[in-house]
Design a protein around this motif. Structure first.
Motif, mmCIF file in Angstrom:
data_model
loop_
_atom_site.group_PDB
_atom_site.id
_atom_site.type_symbol
_atom_site.label_atom_id
_atom_site.label_comp_id
_atom_site.label_asym_id
_atom_site.label_seq_id
_atom_site.Cartn_x
_atom_site.Cartn_y
_atom_site.Cartn_z
ATOM 1 N N GLY A 1 26.814 -8.704 -29.670
ATOM 2 C CA GLY A 1 27.628 -7.931 -28.742
ATOM 3 C C GLY A 1 27.366 -8.487 -27.357
ATOM 4 N N GLU A 2 28.420 -8.974 -26.696
ATOM 5 C CA GLU A 2 28.225 -9.591 -25.362
ATOM 6 C C GLU A 2 27.874 -8.523 -24.339
ATOM 7 O OE1 GLU A 2 28.354 -12.760 -24.977
ATOM 8 O OE2 GLU A 2 29.307 -13.342 -26.854
ATOM 9 N N SER A 3 27.006 -8.857 -23.449
ATOM 10 C CA SER A 3 26.667 -7.929 -22.378
ATOM 11 C C SER A 3 26.225 -8.755 -21.183
ATOM 12 C CB SER A 3 25.545 -7.008 -22.845
ATOM 13 O OG SER A 3 25.259 -6.075 -21.847
ATOM 14 N N ARG B 1 22.690 -7.260 -28.734
ATOM 15 C CA ARG B 1 23.402 -7.665 -27.514
ATOM 16 C C ARG B 1 22.713 -8.847 -26.833
ATOM 17 N NH1 ARG B 1 23.626 -3.239 -23.944
ATOM 18 N NH2 ARG B 1 22.224 -2.201 -25.391
#
Lengths: 390, 384
Positions: free
Chosen positions: A184-186, B118
């Motif tokens: 999940g990009e952050s 993430r």
């Protein structure tokens, strides 16, 4: 007080007429910080890497394999992919720097994919284009891992007693399922223009050079006899020293403030909360002014002063991290940087520009800078007084 | 006779410079110190990229992921306390990227849900993107274990934990396939030529102060009183500047090769680049001497001009890592072509034929700058 201000104003006026001072204090820091900002900035298109994926066979099997591998890599917005079947074109694009690397699925790939064997992939990449090279290597790794997944699933399920269509269904459903461990990009928001760091960084380097240049002119005046003539006037030696110091610090402050204004206006650089930036600028000018003054007036000759100022500027700028992007100093050098005024100043400017801190967050750097200014400045003023009196 | 006179002028200039005690520090020691420092920090020696990992230390599969990062040849994990700390460190550049493994990661996978890990990167930073790819490779490898375990779980009804143990027996020999980028060249391979090019120009610009000094003291005019033509004086000035630049470049090249193990390439090709570079630098320095009025101006203007041109030409960072616009602008200055030539020699194992383009561009710059410098120097000699 009037005499001090008159000396300071006259001195400042003369300095501002000098083309060398203008170049050192205003033009050079602006040009260099703009260049660093352009190179490391958010507008740096190099991070938008494009790679070519050449499918020499162009069959449904090879297309699906390339799709699956690219999907598994989840390359994100930084990498764009050019799909082609023309290997010659991909090579030309690589040579012309229009793609950073290319991967070519060789003829015979579909057979290898079906047999769950390593797919023959040729990579064209360069050591001098590390990101393109990394993407190409990741593509090869992704392909290998995908094939290995098939082998592992078959072996595992077969040893668990599955066979025939049941085995085939279980393998296919596992292979086509989306990854269970996914990214999940952050991203860290990149709203701050990197010039918010690079501009103060360059300003500090040129503060060293400006103070050296300005203090050097005092030695020149001593040689031409101006100082002796000033002492004939009914003003104390202290007033002359104070006036000269004030003009040097004034020029330095004008240099850093004008760079703040220019980079904010032209490049929309964000140095931080204005009041905190102003306080940090003043503290920085005081500390570096004190150090530069001390080094310059300690020299016996103009040439010696010039060399000492340039040497200190280079060495302190390197130790303090002024020539490098934020955070790139190794831990030991990060500690050494805190022995220098520019190291503390940069720490403060980083807090303001990158972390969005306020005045309260830079009180420690400001305090250290003021302390350095007082201690070193005390020694420097004593020597300056002697230099003026000599 | 003219050659003898030129030799005398050159020898006198050299004697004057050799009496300058600060010269060895500024022209030799300082550049080598900077080469050492920059090479140590930014060297291309296959250093692993530091990636922060924020995870529950008691979470079993999170621990396995951490172990996977430790095995990676590209990234080097470092525990961080929290997501906030990780974000600050990435923003400040202390970490190349950060991985946030959510609480209850193992439980989620055990329950058949997905494990969304993430990755925090800094957009616009290519090292961040490189680390992100390596993190992706480790996660893909971890995915294989879980996918294999779930397939067993579904096919045989074995509980997840037991299925995972069984799956790992089959997957233990599977690597992440991300090849170690074994770089055979010295970590100073970029730093050494870039500092060589940078300082060759800065030195030439700064030493032009000597030409200005001669002009101001009237030495040049006095030589004109002798039967020495203005052309010989100008040529002697240029040859002196050329020899100084060549000497400094050769010393830096030797330091790069002997102390830092840089393999610059075939000697003939390297010599050709050094000569072309020294010619361009000498001409640029001589040209600057005709624009400034005092030696102090040459000393003050030289370093900022040299640094700015060096930044543009790829002496501070590779032109490959900047955008197309800045890369184009970089080739509008000779430093860009000199760096191209060195990169081809060092990284692409090119020979003299492989650097014909950059060498030709450098020589073109040399011809233009020498023509300009000669015309203006001649004028400044005749009409001070």
């Amino acid at each position: 007080m009037g005499a001090i201000l008159a000396i300071a104003a006259n001195d400042l006026r003369r300095r501002l007429r000098d083309r060398t001072a203008l170049a050192t204090a205003f033009i050079a820091p602006f040009v260099l910080s703009a260049l660093m900002g352009l190179a490391f900035g958010s507008g740096n298109e190099a991070a938008q890497v494009r790679i070519a994926v050449v499918d020499a066979e162009n069959t449904a099997v090879t297309r699906a394999h390339a799709d699956d591998v690219l999907k598994s890599l989840a390359l994100g917005p930084l990498v764009s992919v050019l799909r082609t079947t023309d290997g010659v074109r991909a090579h030309q694009l690589f040579v012309q720097h229009r793609v950073s690397a290319s991967v070519t699925l060789q003829p015979g790939s579909s057979q290898m994919i079906k047999r769950l064997k390593p797919v023959p992939i040729v990579v064209e990449a360069s050591r001098t284009r590390p990101l393109g090279r990394a993407v190409a290597q990741a593509f090869v790794a992704g392909s290998r891992l995908r094939q290995a997944t098939g082998v592992v699933l078959i072996d595992g399920l077969r040893s668990a007693g599955l066979s025939g269509p049941q085995l085939q269904d279980a393998v296919i459903s596992s292979m086509v399922a989306p990854p269970v461990v996914r990214i999940g990009e952050s991203n860290v928001p990149h709203s701050q223009n990197p010039l918010g760091f690079f501009a103060p960084s360059m300003a500090i380097v040129f503060l060293f050079l400006s103070v050296g240049f300005a203090a050097n002119s005092v030695l020149a005046e001593r040689a031409t006899g101006t100082m002796t003539r000033m002492q004939a006037a009914p003003i104390g030696l202290g007033a002359v020293v104070a006036g000269k110091t004030l003009s040097i610090l004034g020029l330095m402050l004008m240099s850093v403030l004008s760079l703040w204004g220019a980079t904010s206006l032209v490049f929309h650089a964000h140095w931080g909360q204005p009041l905190a930036v102003l306080v940090l600028c003043v503290a920085t000018v005081a500390a570096i002014g004190a150090l530069g003054l001390f080094v310059t007036v300690s020299a016996r000759t103009e040439a010696g002063a010039q060399s000492a100022a340039a040497g200190v500027a280079f060495v302190f700028a390197l130790l303090g991290g002024n020539f490098f992007p934020p955070g790139s100093l190794p831990p030991l050098l990060e500690k050494l940087a805190l022995l220098t005024p520019n190291g503390w100043s940069l720490d403060g400017f980083t807090t303001l520009s990158l972390d969005g801190g306020g005045l309260a967050d830079v009180l420690v750097p400001v305090g250290v800078l003021v302390a350095m200014a007082v201690v070193i400045g005390g020694f420097a003023l004593g020597r300056f007084r002697r230099a003026v009196a000599a | 006779v003219i050659l003898d006179r030129m030799r005398t002028i050159i020898a006198t200039s050299a004697r004057r410079l050799s009496g300058e005690r600060r010269l060895p520090f500024f022209f030799i020691l300082l550049p080598i110190m900077i080469m050492l420092l920059v090479g140590t920090i930014f060297g291309t020696g296959g250093k692993r990229l530091v990636v922060g990992v924020a995870a529950d230390r008691h979470d079993a599969l999170a621990g396995d992921l951490y172990a996977g990062f430790r095995r990676s040849t590209v990234v080097k994990p470092r525990h961080v306390k929290s997501e906030e700390a990780a974000r600050t460190a990435v923003r400040r550049g202390r970490l190349t990227a950060a991985v946030i493994i959510p609480a209850g990661y193992t439980d989620a996978l055990r329950a058949g849900r997905e494990g969304a890990v993430r990755v925090i990167v800094q957009p616009g930073r290519s090292e961040s993107a490189e680390a992100r790819l390596a993190v992706g490779a480790v996660l893909s490898r971890a995915n294989l274990d879980v996918v294999a375990a779930r397939a067993l779980q579904q096919a045989t009804g074995t509980p997840f934990d037991a299925a995972l143990v069984q799956a790992r027996r089959n997957t233990r020999t599977v690597p992440d396939f991300l090849r170690s980028d074994k770089r055979v060249e010295s970590p100073f391979s970029y730093t050494a030529p870039s500092n060589l090019v940078l300082f060759a120009f800065i030195t030439a610009l700064v030493t032009s102060a000597a030409t200005v000094q001669s002009r101001r003291l009237g030495v040049t005019r006095r030589i004109l009183a002798s039967p020495t033509p203005a052309g010989a004086i100008v040529a002697a000035e240029l040859v002196t500047a050329f020899l100084i630049a060549l000497l400094q470049a050769t010393v830096m090249l030797a330091a790069g090769a002997l102390f830092f193990g840089v393999q610059f390439g075939p000697p003939l090709a390297v010599l050709a680049v050094l000569c072309a570079l020294a010619l361009v630098s000498a001409a640029a320095g001589s040209l600057l001497a005709t624009f400034v009025r005092t030696p102090e101006q040459a000393v003050n203007f030289g370093p900022p001009i040299g640094i700015a041109l060096g930044m543009l030409g790829g002496c501070m960072w590779p032109l490959e890592s900047v955008g197309p616009l800045l890369r184009g602008v970089g080739h509008a200055v000779p430093q860009g072509w000199a760096m191209d030539a060195f990169i081809r020699l060092i990284f692409d194992n090119a020979g003299i034929g492989g650097i014909a383009g950059p060498l030709g561009a450098l020589m073109a710059y040399a011809v233009v700058l020498i023509a300009l410098a000669t015309t203006r120097l001649r004028r400044s000699v005749l009409l001070p």
